[in-house]
Design a protein around this motif. Structure first.
Motif, PDB file in Angstrom:
ATOM      1  N   CYS A  10      29.776  49.611  38.523  1.00  0.00           N
ATOM      2  CA  CYS A  10      30.124  48.627  37.496  1.00  0.00           C
ATOM      3  C   CYS A  10      29.222  48.701  36.271  1.00  0.00           C
ATOM      4  O   CYS A  10      29.391  47.908  35.344  1.00  0.00           O
ATOM      5  CB  CYS A  10      30.097  47.223  38.092  1.00  0.00           C
ATOM      6  N   TYR A  12      26.229  47.817  35.840  1.00  0.00           N
ATOM      7  CA  TYR A  12      25.256  46.737  35.745  1.00  0.00           C
ATOM      8  C   TYR A  12      23.839  47.300  35.850  1.00  0.00           C
ATOM      9  O   TYR A  12      23.572  48.185  36.644  1.00  0.00           O
ATOM     10  CB  TYR A  12      25.516  45.733  36.876  1.00  0.00           C
ATOM     11  N   THR A  14      19.914  46.927  36.836  1.00  0.00           N
ATOM     12  CA  THR A  14      19.140  46.118  37.769  1.00  0.00           C
ATOM     13  C   THR A  14      17.843  46.809  38.138  1.00  0.00           C
ATOM     14  O   THR A  14      17.718  48.026  38.011  1.00  0.00           O
ATOM     15  CB  THR A  14      19.957  45.828  39.060  1.00  0.00           C
ATOM     16  N   CYS A  19      22.991  46.628  43.699  1.00  0.00           N
ATOM     17  CA  CYS A  19      23.566  45.995  42.526  1.00  0.00           C
ATOM     18  C   CYS A  19      23.912  44.530  42.836  1.00  0.00           C
ATOM     19  O   CYS A  19      24.672  44.267  43.757  1.00  0.00           O
ATOM     20  CB  CYS A  19      24.810  46.763  42.099  1.00  0.00           C
ATOM     21  N   ASN A  21      25.663  42.633  41.149  1.00  0.00           N
ATOM     22  CA  ASN A  21      26.992  42.321  40.621  1.00  0.00           C
ATOM     23  C   ASN A  21      28.104  42.695  41.599  1.00  0.00           C
ATOM     24  O   ASN A  21      28.934  41.878  41.960  1.00  0.00           O
ATOM     25  CB  ASN A  21      27.174  43.027  39.281  1.00  0.00           C
ATOM     26  N   CYS A  22      28.080  43.959  42.098  1.00  0.00           N
ATOM     27  CA  CYS A  22      29.174  44.404  42.964  1.00  0.00           C
ATOM     28  C   CYS A  22      28.685  44.780  44.358  1.00  0.00           C
ATOM     29  O   CYS A  22      29.468  45.237  45.180  1.00  0.00           O
ATOM     30  CB  CYS A  22      29.902  45.593  42.322  1.00  0.00           C
ATOM     31  N   LYS A  61      31.588  39.728  33.710  1.00  0.00           N
ATOM     32  CA  LYS A  61      30.491  38.779  33.828  1.00  0.00           C
ATOM     33  C   LYS A  61      29.431  39.103  32.782  1.00  0.00           C
ATOM     34  O   LYS A  61      29.151  40.284  32.549  1.00  0.00           O
ATOM     35  CB  LYS A  61      29.847  38.897  35.212  1.00  0.00           C
ATOM     36  N   GLY A  63      25.812  39.868  31.167  1.00  0.00           N
ATOM     37  CA  GLY A  63      24.663  40.546  31.757  1.00  0.00           C
ATOM     38  C   GLY A  63      24.339  41.801  30.979  1.00  0.00           C
ATOM     39  O   GLY A  63      24.911  42.060  29.925  1.00  0.00           O
ATOM     40  N   TYR A  65      24.298  45.885  30.783  1.00  0.00           N
ATOM     41  CA  TYR A  65      25.049  47.007  31.328  1.00  0.00           C
ATOM     42  C   TYR A  65      24.680  48.291  30.618  1.00  0.00           C
ATOM     43  O   TYR A  65      24.287  48.268  29.435  1.00  0.00           O
ATOM     44  CB  TYR A  65      26.552  46.771  31.168  1.00  0.00           C
TER      45      TYR A  65
END
Ligand code: ZN
Length: 70
Positions: A10, A12, A14, A19, A21-22, A61, A63, A65
């Motif tokens: 995704c 994202y 981190t 992750c 997120n997913c 969402k 955040g 990326y």
């Protein structure tokens, strides 16, 4: 600050091993570009409705990326 890694699924960004997120664990240290999607007036707003970039990257969402993950 720890080096951020980008989720291959995704995109994202981190510092965790998973992750948030997913829940994917396929993270890459090799990415280019950072996109920050800011929250709308309501936290439930879908950023894809108001942001061309969020729509193109399919970000639902707010955040941080990565633009491109290798
Ligand atoms: Zn992810």
């Amino acid at each position: 600050m720890a080096k951020m890694r980008a989720c291959r699924t995704c995109h994202y960004l981190t510092t965790e091993d998973q992750c948030p997120n997913c829940k994917g664990t396929s993270l890459s240290t090799s990415y280019t570009g950072i996109v920050v999607v800011l929250p709308g007036k309501s936290p439930l707003d879908d950023p894809r409705k108001s942001s061309y970039i969020a729509a193109r990257l399919n970000i639902d969402k707010p955040g941080k990326y990565a633009l491109k993950v290798r």
